[in-house]
Scaffold this active site. Structure first.
Site, PDB file in Angstrom:
ATOM      1  N   SER A 298     125.290 -23.286  63.987  1.00  8.67           N
ATOM      2  CA  SER A 298     124.000 -22.618  63.781  1.00  8.67           C
ATOM      3  C   SER A 298     123.600 -21.784  64.986  1.00  8.67           C
ATOM      4  CB  SER A 298     122.914 -23.637  63.449  1.00  8.67           C
ATOM      5  OG  SER A 298     122.820 -24.643  64.436  1.00  8.67           O
ATOM      6  N   HIS A 328     127.936 -29.732  59.597  1.00  8.08           N
ATOM      7  CA  HIS A 328     127.009 -29.462  60.708  1.00  8.08           C
ATOM      8  C   HIS A 328     125.706 -30.227  60.477  1.00  8.08           C
ATOM      9  CE1 HIS A 328     125.200 -27.657  64.080  1.00  8.08           C
ATOM     10  NE2 HIS A 328     124.845 -26.481  63.594  1.00  8.08           N
ATOM     11  N   HIS A 375     132.559 -37.214  68.092  1.00 12.00           N
ATOM     12  CA  HIS A 375     131.873 -35.941  68.269  1.00 12.00           C
ATOM     13  C   HIS A 375     132.900 -34.907  68.702  1.00 12.00           C
ATOM     14  CE1 HIS A 375     129.165 -32.930  70.107  1.00 12.00           C
ATOM     15  NE2 HIS A 375     128.264 -33.387  69.281  1.00 12.00           N
ATOM     16  N   ARG A 384     121.330 -38.837  72.903  1.00  4.48           N
ATOM     17  CA  ARG A 384     120.291 -38.739  71.872  1.00  4.48           C
ATOM     18  C   ARG A 384     120.255 -40.011  71.043  1.00  4.48           C
ATOM     19  NH1 ARG A 384     122.345 -33.294  69.129  1.00  4.48           N
ATOM     20  NH2 ARG A 384     124.246 -34.557  69.271  1.00  4.48           N
ATOM     21  N   ASP A 430     123.534 -38.684  64.788  1.00  2.00           N
ATOM     22  CA  ASP A 430     123.380 -38.755  63.336  1.00  2.00           C
ATOM     23  C   ASP A 430     123.486 -40.179  62.802  1.00  2.00           C
ATOM     24  OD1 ASP A 430     123.096 -35.926  62.956  1.00  2.00           O
ATOM     25  OD2 ASP A 430     125.241 -35.745  63.351  1.00  2.00           O
TER      26      ASP A 430
END
Length: 492
Positions: A298, A328, A375, A384, A430
């Protein structure tokens, strides 16, 4: 131009342009293009233009960007003196497998390190969450404070953050044509499709596009890019909340509350939970996802489109289409879907590390993957994830879904490491975000990527501004067919 417009709307033959008019119009267009690319404009001092009426906080923001921009432009000029210096070898693997690890972009706002994760202007996310201003009584950093950091390289004071929040509130009104555009879409249109369309509907009021058509100087690009960036960031949570309410609820959106900060107001407009901890987790989520350097789909798409001097609305509308992809932005909801399936399969059984180990071994033996672990860049646990975990341990420790997430955290990395399944067996963000959204009542998984998009708007807009500050050119990498690649590889 008026003649062409009138002619195009109906058969009015007398409005054809004369031969004498055409050369003048062509020359005017050429003159404008020359003005845009003129080398003298490129060398102009980077000063805030007096032509824009600015609030005190906007004037301060522009002054800080201009000052830092002078430093960075000097560094850029110094680097280009040795522009032929080699920084990396490019391999066949890099060319074929998604340009992984190819250092071919400049992104000032953030940097992703394989071991320590993302940093905003040199500050780790742990430092950001600790140092950035917070809401009264809150513990999560305000995302608009991270936006200021990304734009200026400085941690804002509490007073600067308050004024900056107020500046965003002043820009938050969404034009009627955008609501009309959204209302024309079928309710079963994917929320990300609605959001991208809404960004294009906002484009008609682009200040950058308007000034470009007038023939602004190249040294002004960043200022009008900043104007659009601030407008877009101010409006996107309002649009996103409306999309949620019209798609999943009754279409009625709670009133905009300018007494709240940017993230808390967004949480409030969703209308699903009035608890202060929901506002806190929204602040945390939006701050953590604000930026992730420039190479992800993005951000890279937004940069690529912006490099053609498309305005921020065009650029982020395109970026949103990339963010909507399963590889994504959809990873968040896919991870939650997997967790809910595991919960269903366990049928009430306590999700201990031992139970999860057995479940995952069976899953891997069947040739299926475990989403949320590993990742593309990171080789350690995603910071995160850890910050969200800290929040969950304090605020949702007894949530059954969090207990499952916790068991996965303990069981899966050692198992994946032992089996050598992935380069990084540790969880990414995620694997946790969906649990927190689900706990507070945001259960419509098709909407999760929209929340991601609201957050990431901060980073890509800061990147857009800085691409214009640095006068970065249009992006145009070289592509080759496989047989050419084979010939190149054979020469080595």
């Amino acid at each position: 131009a008026q003649a062409i417009l009138a002619w195009s709307s109906g058969p009015v033959p007398e409005l054809y342009l004369s031969c004498q008019q055409l050369p003048a119009i062509k020359m005017e267009r050429v003159a404008r293009i020359v003005g845009h690319v003129n080398a003298e404009a490129r060398a102009q001092a980077l000063n805030a233009s007096p032509c824009l009426a600015a609030s005190p906080i906007l004037a301060e923001l522009k002054g800080k960007i201009a000052a830092l921009g002078k430093e960075k432009l000097a560094l850029k000029a110094e680097l280009l003196k040795n522009g032929e210096a080699k920084i990396q070898d490019v391999t066949v693997d890099m060319c074929i497998n998604g340009a992984r690890s190819v250092k071919a972009m400049v992104t000032e706002t953030s940097d992703l390190d394989a071991q320590t994760g993302i940093s905003y202007r040199g500050k780790s996310l742990y430092e950001c969450n600790k140092e950035l201003p917070k809401a009264p009584g809150g513990e999560s950093a305000l995302p608009e404070a991270s936006f200021w950091l990304l734009l200026t390289g400085e941690v804002p004071t509490q007073a600067q953050t308050k004024a900056f929040t107020e500046e965003l509130h002043r820009r938050s009104a969404v034009p009627a044509n955008v609501w009309a555009t959204l209302d024309s879409l079928p309710l079963d249109t994917h929320p990300m499709t609605q959001l991208s369309i809404a960004m294009l509907a906002l484009q008609k009021d682009s200040k950058f596009a308007g000034k470009y058509d007038e023939g602004m100087k190249k040294g002004e690009y960043w200022e009008y890019g900043l104007e659009d960036a601030l407008d877009l960031v101010a409006k996107i949570p309002v649009v996103a909340a409306k999309i949620y309410r019209r798609t999943f609820k009754d279409g009625v959106m709670p009133a905009y509350n300018s007494n709240l900060d940017w993230a808390a107001n967004y949480a409030n407009m969703l209308g699903i939970n009035s608890d202060e901890s929901f506002k806190e987790v929204t602040r945390l989520y939006l701050m953590l996802h604000a930026d992730h350097e420039g190479g992800n789909v993005s951000a890279h798409t937004c940069h690529l489109v912006g490099s053609a001097l498309s305005d921020p609305y065009y650029a982020w509308a395109a970026g949103l289409c990339g963010l909507a992809g399963p590889l994504h932005g959809l990873a968040n909801q896919e991870c939650l879907g997997w967790l809910l399936q595991v919960q269903k399969d366990l049928a009430g059984q306590e999700p201990t590390p031992e139970v999860i180990t057995a479940y995952v071994e069976k899953t891997l033996a069947e040739g299926r993957v475990i989403p949320g672990f590993g990742h593309a860049v990171l080789r350690n646990t995603d910071p995160r994830y850890m910050l969200e975990r800290e929040f969950a341990l304090k605020n949702t420790p007894n949530d059954p879904l969090f207990k499952l997430v916790d068991a996965c955290y303990q069981a899966i990395p050692p198992l994946l490491e032992k089996k050598g399944k992935v380069k990084n067996p540790f969880p990414n963000v995620d694997a946790h975000s969906g649990q927190l959204m689900f706990f507070y009542g945001l259960k419509e998984q098709n909407y999760y990527t929209v929340v991601f998009a609201v957050s990431r708007a901060l980073g890509v807009m800061a990147q857009y501004v800085w691409s214009r500050v640095l006068n970065l050119p249009i992006e145009r990498p070289k592509s080759v067919p496989l047989d050419v690649l084979a010939k190149l590889a054979a020469k080595k």
